[in-house]
Design a protein around this motif. Sequence first.
Motif: not given
Length: 218
Positions: A94-96, A101-103, A121-124, A128-132
Amino acid sequence: MAKLKSTFKNMFLSLSIISLVVAVLLAQVNKMTAKPIAAAKALKLENAIKEVVPEFDNNPVEEAYKMATPNGDSLLVYPAKKGDEVVGFAINTYSNNGFSGNIQLMVGFDTKDRVVNYAVLSHAETPGLGSKMNDWFRDTARPNQVVVGRNLSEGNLSVSKDGGQIDAITASTITSRAFLEAINRAYMVYKKSDVDSSATKQNKPDSNQEEEGGESHE
């Protein structure tokens, strides 16, 4: 039937009954959905492990263990084996420090310090940007942004803007830094797991030697 007087006592009683009924209904709904939710989480975990390590025939979830990091926390390690041989490790890391926040990632390594694959596994992060990150870091058409196949014994990964080897997601440098931080954190734990695995293998007694030497009777 006589109509109940609208008093504070009657109103309180009515609200209490309604609250009790709602609470019972919610408890039943939670009970009915708990098992399916747990099963879905377990399936997601199993699929993530299969996605990030070489082919195996053991049950990594049953053999999972925690390994401490130099930062004082710990990560879950899922050893992948083929017969008695360890073929890789899947590490829940993970990274906070993501933009939002948390990835959480599952990162897989072979036994030669190379990243086999990863699963988000999870992210917020921003759609279209970081979700790539789901695909960006394994797009083989753009080798400068790929982490899959990288040998981390050559050094930690960082974005090119910081003098590193990996091109960040366009307009998402913060997310990219956090993603690579999670990969590097997983590698720190992988190194300890790999060393422990090698030590166990080296210290395993040879059955032929046991038969030939027998027990000592000094």
